[in-house]
Design an enzyme around this catalytic site. Sequence first.
Site, mmCIF file in Angstrom:
data_model
loop_
_atom_site.group_PDB
_atom_site.id
_atom_site.type_symbol
_atom_site.label_atom_id
_atom_site.label_comp_id
_atom_site.label_asym_id
_atom_site.label_seq_id
_atom_site.Cartn_x
_atom_site.Cartn_y
_atom_site.Cartn_z
ATOM 1 N N LYS A 98 -21.734 1.225 25.264
ATOM 2 C CA LYS A 98 -20.514 1.310 26.079
ATOM 3 C C LYS A 98 -20.923 1.552 27.519
ATOM 4 O O LYS A 98 -21.901 2.269 27.784
ATOM 5 C CB LYS A 98 -19.645 2.442 25.536
ATOM 6 N N ASP A 151 -17.692 8.216 20.079
ATOM 7 C CA ASP A 151 -18.326 7.814 21.336
ATOM 8 C C ASP A 151 -19.098 9.006 21.889
ATOM 9 O O ASP A 151 -18.510 10.074 22.121
ATOM 10 C CB ASP A 151 -17.281 7.381 22.371
ATOM 11 N N LYS A 196 -18.614 -2.115 24.305
ATOM 12 C CA LYS A 196 -17.343 -1.565 24.769
ATOM 13 C C LYS A 196 -17.395 -1.361 26.282
ATOM 14 O O LYS A 196 -17.920 -0.356 26.760
ATOM 15 C CB LYS A 196 -17.021 -0.238 24.074
#
Length: 307
Positions: free
Chosen positions: A216, A153, A252
């Site tokens: 995300k 990430d 996400k």
Amino acid sequence: MEIIKKDLNRQTNITSKYDRILAEYNLDITDEEVKSAVKKIIVERVAENDTLEVKKFLLSCIELTSLRTIDTEESILAMTEKVNRFDSLYPGLPHVAAICAYPCFTKLIAESLEVDGVDITNVCGSFPSSQTFLEVKTIETALAIKDGATHIDIVLPVGKFLSGDYESVFDTISELKQICGEIPMKVILETGDLGGFRNIKTAALLSMYAGADYVKTSTGKEKISATPESVYVMCQAIKEYHVKTGVQIGLKPAGGINTVMDAIIYYSIFKEILGEKWLTTDWFRIGTSRLTNLLLSDIEGREIEYF
């Protein structure tokens, strides 16, 4: 003067490149339009998704997260051991999708994790600010993968984005994706800092074109984290990108997911816009710490503080 002209021409060409990409998408979205669409989904779909089956699926999508200044090897190992023991204590339930931690703990997790199918997610690239040299970001990412990370990430360079420097944003994401190779990479947009839905959609599209495998919402470190409206806009970007390119991108939501109902709302938006094809843990992840026990308690019908 000639040097200045060449630089201006170069900047015009660069700007045109990203403008041409973004011109293929509808960025003229209003607050009223987004809020109305989200309200409609909540009213019409959430109740039908408030089921045991959906809650079990949501449990299987969780990236069990610890990103605290006070994290220690002992606390990360304890979290990993709980994941190891979960199957024997709750044999009828799915395990979490991943353990998410800082890269310095990756080797410890990799050496201790005994459950097949649980990813090791690392936040890399100067999380949560993304404010450092690109060389530092690439080295940190490479070391995380070397130690065993199976998901990465990274954070969108929000300052660069807000300055209109799309070239630097694109190049940063692209460079880090090259380091990741086949390892899935999520780009954290930090939606609460982007200043509106147009910017959220723009940032999502730039990230996907630069190589993001997931987008995300948030780091969880800012005042505003995930919201139903930001998730709606990101899902629309994913859908439109898939229509134009054929490339499937995951989502996400993370940060500020405080209740089981929050998770069901995000699930309902995700399902309504993207459909059944996306409803697997390969394409839907939830970044959280507190939600895991809440889901587990709801599923089991009693208060559980396991994680």
